[in-house]
Design an enzyme around this catalytic site. Structure first.
Site, PDB file in Angstrom:
ATOM      1  CG  ASP A  91      -0.479  -0.075   2.565  1.00  0.00           C
ATOM      2  OD1 ASP A  91       0.440   1.198   2.938  1.00  0.00           O
ATOM      3  OD2 ASP A  91      -0.360  -1.218   3.114  1.00  0.00           O
ATOM      4  CG  HIS A 106       7.625  -7.860  -0.421  1.00  0.00           C
ATOM      5  ND1 HIS A 106       6.643  -7.807   0.892  1.00  0.00           N
ATOM      6  CD2 HIS A 106       8.189  -8.285  -0.034  1.00  0.00           C
ATOM      7  CE1 HIS A 106       7.745  -8.939   1.837  1.00  0.00           C
ATOM      8  NE2 HIS A 106       8.497  -9.002   0.631  1.00  0.00           N
ATOM      9  N   GLY A 172       5.241  -4.396  13.522  1.00  0.00           N
ATOM     10  CA  GLY A 172       4.428  -4.880  12.778  1.00  0.00           C
ATOM     11  C   GLY A 172       4.528  -5.892  11.710  1.00  0.00           C
ATOM     12  CB  THR A 173       7.341  -7.809  11.034  1.00  0.00           C
ATOM     13  OG1 THR A 173       8.650  -7.974  11.722  1.00  0.00           O
ATOM     14  CG2 THR A 173       7.907  -6.205   9.597  1.00  0.00           C
ATOM     15  CG  LEU A 199      -1.577  -7.076  17.974  1.00  0.00           C
ATOM     16  CD1 LEU A 199      -2.161  -5.381  18.840  1.00  0.00           C
ATOM     17  CD2 LEU A 199      -2.787  -6.900  16.966  1.00  0.00           C
ATOM     18  CD  GLU A 200       0.094 -12.550  17.177  1.00  0.00           C
ATOM     19  OE1 GLU A 200      -0.105 -13.284  17.089  1.00  0.00           O
ATOM     20  OE2 GLU A 200      -0.459 -12.296  18.253  1.00  0.00           O
ATOM     21  CB  ALA A 216       1.026  -0.895  14.737  1.00  0.00           C
TER      22      ALA A 216
END
Length: 232
Positions: A91, A106, A172-173, A199-200, A216
């Site tokens: 995005d 990517h 966030g990966t 987040l985890e 995030a």
């Protein structure tokens, strides 16, 4: 001055409504990766692959950057050293949020690529299975995204940045997709401090010097505030 290299993944855009591979009710859950995100899938069923990416392109075009994207743009603007943003995301939310010179390893949904002559151009909102290339007219247009089994973009530049980083942050990966999952080791090898904001915990959490767990949109602005306050 301290150089910061930041890797972002799907988790930074999830709060903007763009799902991750692991969502149980998102767009990806309706398709098998093998059917829509490999060169073999495109060769086998270009209509399905183009339809899938047309959906993704439409969803991404309507999404808005969240506080995490905006915080990284603020860090890039106000930090007195270099801030390099590398993203696995296709995005454009980093750019819409104000970031510049983002390295999209990517590719991007906004781009099109000719499989015959490698010409690149801005993708239309909807691409047909036999979309012609504007340069060579071959009906070989595809999304300019890196599919599974293909080499990510900008790798030489990214590795050069990691080799000169003082601080490496992963945001966030999942830590399950290589070569990005190894960036923390690359940064460590060059003497950089490392931090994960997620987040985890990711699959490579143990490799980081510092861990921040949380959404995030909350964790990243707080981290950026800390960095800018220490700079002053």
């Amino acid at each position: 001055m301290t150089k910061i290299v930041i890797l972002t993944g799907a988790g930074i855009s999830a709060e903007s409504g763009l799902g991750t591979f692991r969502d149980t009710d998102g767009l990806w859950s309706q398709y098998r990766i093998e059917d829509v995100a490999t060169p073999e899938a495109f060769a086998r069923n270009p209509a399905l692959v183009q339809a899938f990416y047309n959906l993704r392109r439409d969803t991404a075009a309507r999404a808005q950057p969240n506080a995490a994207h905006q915080a990284l743009a603020r860090l890039q603007r106000d930090w007195r050293g270099d801030v390099v943003i590398v993203t696995q995301n296709v995005d454009s939310l980093h750019e819409v949020g104000g970031a510049t010179d983002v390295l999209h390893m990517h590719g991007t949904l906004a781009g099109a690529l000719c499989g015959a002559c490698n010409h690149r151009w801005t993708a239309p909102p909807s691409m047909a299975p036999d979309e012609p290339c504007p340069a060579c007219a071959a009906p070989a247009a595809r999304p300019d995204v890196v599919w599974f089994g293909e080499m990510p973009y900008h790798m030489d530049e990214i590795l050069t940045h990691l080799a000169s980083a003082d601080l490496f942050a992963s945001i966030g990966t999942s830590g399950e997709v290589y070569p990005a999952a190894a960036f923390v080791q690359d940064a460590h090898a060059s003497g950089a401090r490392t931090i994960e904001l997620n987040l985890e915990p990711s699959a490579v959490t143990s490799a980081f010097d510092d861990i921040r767990i949380g959404p995030a949109s909350e964790a990243v602005p707080l981290w950026v505030d800390e960095l800018l306050q220490k700079q002053n």
